[in-house]
Scaffold this motif. Structure first.
Motif, PDB file in Angstrom:
ATOM      1  N   ARG A 108      -4.148   7.538  -3.293  1.00  0.00           N
ATOM      2  CA  ARG A 108      -4.931   6.486  -2.632  1.00  0.00           C
ATOM      3  C   ARG A 108      -6.104   6.079  -3.532  1.00  0.00           C
ATOM      4  NH1 ARG A 108      -3.772   6.249   2.923  1.00  0.00           N
ATOM      5  NH2 ARG A 108      -2.294   7.858   3.578  1.00  0.00           N
ATOM      6  N   PRO A 129     -13.067  -2.067  -5.510  1.00  0.00           N
ATOM      7  CA  PRO A 129     -13.561  -0.700  -5.662  1.00  0.00           C
ATOM      8  C   PRO A 129     -13.676  -0.304  -7.142  1.00  0.00           C
ATOM      9  CG  PRO A 129     -11.256  -0.658  -5.119  1.00  0.00           C
ATOM     10  CD  PRO A 129     -11.666  -2.106  -5.103  1.00  0.00           C
ATOM     11  N   ASP A 151      -6.433  -4.026   6.964  1.00  0.00           N
ATOM     12  CA  ASP A 151      -7.315  -3.821   8.122  1.00  0.00           C
ATOM     13  C   ASP A 151      -7.892  -5.148   8.624  1.00  0.00           C
ATOM     14  OD1 ASP A 151      -6.828  -1.123   7.944  1.00  0.00           O
ATOM     15  OD2 ASP A 151      -8.645  -0.702   6.767  1.00  0.00           O
ATOM     16  N   ALA A 164      -7.865   3.002  -6.323  1.00  0.00           N
ATOM     17  CA  ALA A 164      -8.544   1.724  -6.166  1.00  0.00           C
ATOM     18  C   ALA A 164      -7.601   0.638  -5.655  1.00  0.00           C
ATOM     19  CB  ALA A 164      -9.146   1.313  -7.510  1.00  0.00           C
ATOM     20  N   SER A 179      -5.446  -1.697   1.499  1.00  0.00           N
ATOM     21  CA  SER A 179      -5.817  -1.233   2.840  1.00  0.00           C
ATOM     22  C   SER A 179      -6.925  -2.098   3.437  1.00  0.00           C
ATOM     23  CB  SER A 179      -6.264   0.235   2.782  1.00  0.00           C
ATOM     24  OG  SER A 179      -5.210   1.054   2.337  1.00  0.00           O
ATOM     25  N   GLN A 180      -7.849  -2.512   2.573  1.00  0.00           N
ATOM     26  CA  GLN A 180      -8.951  -3.365   3.049  1.00  0.00           C
ATOM     27  C   GLN A 180      -8.407  -4.647   3.663  1.00  0.00           C
ATOM     28  OE1 GLN A 180     -11.669  -4.455  -0.091  1.00  0.00           O
ATOM     29  NE2 GLN A 180     -12.479  -6.157   1.076  1.00  0.00           N
ATOM     30  N   GLY A 215       0.820  -1.214   0.000  1.00  0.00           N
ATOM     31  CA  GLY A 215       0.000   0.000   0.000  1.00  0.00           C
ATOM     32  C   GLY A 215       0.845   1.250   0.000  1.00  0.00           C
ATOM     33  N   PHE A 249      -4.871   1.004  -3.895  1.00  0.00           N
ATOM     34  CA  PHE A 249      -4.527   1.290  -2.494  1.00  0.00           C
ATOM     35  C   PHE A 249      -5.658   0.861  -1.566  1.00  0.00           C
ATOM     36  CE2 PHE A 249      -4.440   4.001   1.240  1.00  0.00           C
ATOM     37  CZ  PHE A 249      -3.123   3.886   1.642  1.00  0.00           C
ATOM     38  N   ARG A 250      -6.904   1.086  -1.990  1.00  0.00           N
ATOM     39  CA  ARG A 250      -8.034   0.735  -1.130  1.00  0.00           C
ATOM     40  C   ARG A 250      -8.156  -0.786  -0.972  1.00  0.00           C
ATOM     41  NH1 ARG A 250     -10.405   5.048  -3.973  1.00  0.00           N
ATOM     42  NH2 ARG A 250     -11.574   3.640  -5.358  1.00  0.00           N
ATOM     43  N   ASP A 274     -10.740   4.347 -10.623  1.00  0.00           N
ATOM     44  CA  ASP A 274     -10.870   5.812 -10.649  1.00  0.00           C
ATOM     45  C   ASP A 274      -9.828   6.478 -11.547  1.00  0.00           C
ATOM     46  OD1 ASP A 274      -8.741   5.121  -9.125  1.00  0.00           O
ATOM     47  OD2 ASP A 274      -9.304   6.283  -7.349  1.00  0.00           O
TER      48      ASP A 274
END
Length: 426
Positions: free
Chosen positions: A187, A283, A199, A189, A195-196, A173, A191-192, A286
């Motif tokens: 940050r 996601p 977490d 898609a 990160s998901q 990430g 990266f998300r 983008d």
């Protein structure tokens, strides 16, 4: 009437004297054999009473009379059985009769062991055998506790594997934030997605960490319970009340072992690893251009491949812990002193030997009498009964003959009175 002179050789005379000497010893020993056999039978009955009393739950008068009646019956049976054999077995001469009595002695000895010897052993070593059972149970519980703790600790070790996978996604990430993966800094898609998963792994890591104090506390309490159980096995005093306390501690320890088994997070990590690659929320891309969105999609596909590899590795580690042999199901079962000496007979061989010897020792006396009677018959072999009379026996025989002669000798005939009256004469 002619008289036949009786002549015997010197060897025959020595054999007769040898047999007479042995008969004198046997007559003297007959005076104490009955008393000795009675003492042995009584001692066996006393220990049998103690063994029977340990089997009866009630301590009332009925139980006392039941145990006393059984022990008396055992004493009488032992006394009569060996008295029969001491009289009959040395006396028989035919092979068939001797074999029959041997078989009877074997069957009777087995019956005595079955009805008395094991109870004698229970009286001699019953408490020690129960303590042996308690000690063996403690060892089994200790093995189960250590195995349950080993599984729980191994499962806690999965926290490092989870942290390593989480750290790898966090590093990816960070690279994506600088544009090192998809080429788009920020940050987005990719990266998300990273990160998901970071977490999720962080939450799993925290959940594993919360179990560590519980595992340590349960294992410490289990060791404390084991210490109390060990103390009960060697504590002086009657073993029955200690067995009750031991049973309570065993129930408590079994609960702690079950708790340790439930605290293992290995199944949880295995399921989380399975969901790690299967449940991914993708996601919306983008990127500002089709090329950028294509780079993002390609990067996400690569990330999902890496995610699947990490998940497989993590699941394999968790499954290895799940596959560890579970702790054995140990349950403490209270045991009586009589059952304990049978189950752990190998550890109490001297007590068993003493319990059996007190019942079967008269068998040695039977064999001694057999050997002695055989020696007596051997000493008189080939010598007639008229050649073996002792001086005292000869005097007794002459006295009897003299008395018989006196009885047979006719008494004096009384003279008939002659009547003076001439009219009465014939």
């Amino acid at each position: 009437m002619t008289k036949r002179e009786v002549h015997i050789t010197r060897a025959e005379a020595q054999g007769v004297r040898y047999a007479a000497e042995l008969e004198g010893h046997v007559r003297w020993l007959d005076g104490i054999t009955g008393a000795a056999l009675g003492v042995l039978a009584t001692a066996s009955g006393i220990y049998t009473y103690l063994g029977v009393s340990s089997l009866l739950d009630d301590n009332g008068a009925l139980s006392f009379f039941a145990a006393a009646s059984y022990s008396i019956a055992v004493s009488v049976g032992i006394f009569v059985f060996w008295s029969y054999l001491m009289r009959l077995l040395p006396a028989v001469r035919s092979t068939g009769a001797r074999i029959g009595l041997y078989v009877s002695m074997g069957i009777g000895s087995l019956a005595i062991i079955a009805m008395s010897s094991w109870l004698n052993a229970a009286a001699l070593a019953g408490s020690a055998a129960v303590e042996q059972h308690l000690a063996r149970t403690v060892q089994e519980y200790q093995g189960s506790l250590e195995q349950a703790n080993l599984i729980a600790v191994s499962a806690q070790g999965l926290e490092r594997d989870v942290a390593r996978v989480r750290q790898s996604f966090e590093d990816l990430g960070a690279q994506e934030a600088d544009g090192g993966l998809s080429g788009l800094a920020g940050r987005g898609a990719v990266f998300r997605v990273l990160s998901q998963k970071s977490d999720e792994l962080r939450g799993l890591e925290a959940q594993i960490a919360t179990q560590q104090p519980l595992v340590d506390a349960a294992f410490a309490e289990g060791n404390a319970t084991l210490s109390r159980m060990r103390a009960l096995t060697v504590e002086p005093g009657p073993v029955e009340p200690r067995s009750v306390q031991f049973s309570e501690e065993a129930v408590r320890l079994a609960g702690l072992i079950a708790q340790l088994r439930q605290l293992s997070v290995a199944p949880l990590v295995s399921r989380a690893a399975q969901d790690l690659a299967a449940s991914v929320v993708l996601p919306e891309l983008d990127g500002r251009s089709d090329a950028a969105r294509g780079d993002q999609q390609s990067t996400i596909t690569s990330v999902l491949e890496v995610l699947g590899q990490r998940a497989t590795t993590l699941r394999s580690a968790a499954d290895a812990v799940v596959a560890m042999p579970p702790p054995s199901d140990t349950t403490y079962t209270p045991i009586s002193t009589a059952d304990a000496v049978i189950r752990y007979a190998g550890n109490f061989a001297p007590s068993w030997a003493g319990a059996i010897a007190i019942d079967l020792l008269p068998g040695v006396l039977v064999f001694i009498l057999m050997v002695t009677q055989a020696a007596i018959r051997s000493g008189r072999e080939g010598v007639g009964i008229e050649q073996t009379l002792t001086l005292s026996e000869l005097r007794a025989a002459m006295t009897v003959l003299h008395e018989m002669d006196e009885v047979r000798r006719p008494g004096p005939v009384a003279e008939a009175e002659q009547p003076n009256d001439p009219d009465t004469r014939a």
